[in-house]
Write a protein that holds these residues in place. Sequence first.
Motif: not given
Length: 71
Positions: A27, A36, A38-39, A41-43, A45-46
Amino acid sequence: MKQSQFMSLLEAATNVFVGYLLAIVTQIIVFPWFGIIATLHVHLTIGLLFVGVSLVRGYLLRRLFEHLRHH
């Protein structure tokens, strides 16, 4: 030799963990190619959203094939 249910779970969990780490790295590399941003944290979480599904899928498929092998 029959695989125990615990070993099926352990195998599935290991597979999911390694897949999770690989997915995060993928990712981080691939998302920017598609615009895209993303932080971390977002990676993470996904990735976590799919961990449970992957664990259940791997375990159930292993148990299904173990069942089919004995019938």
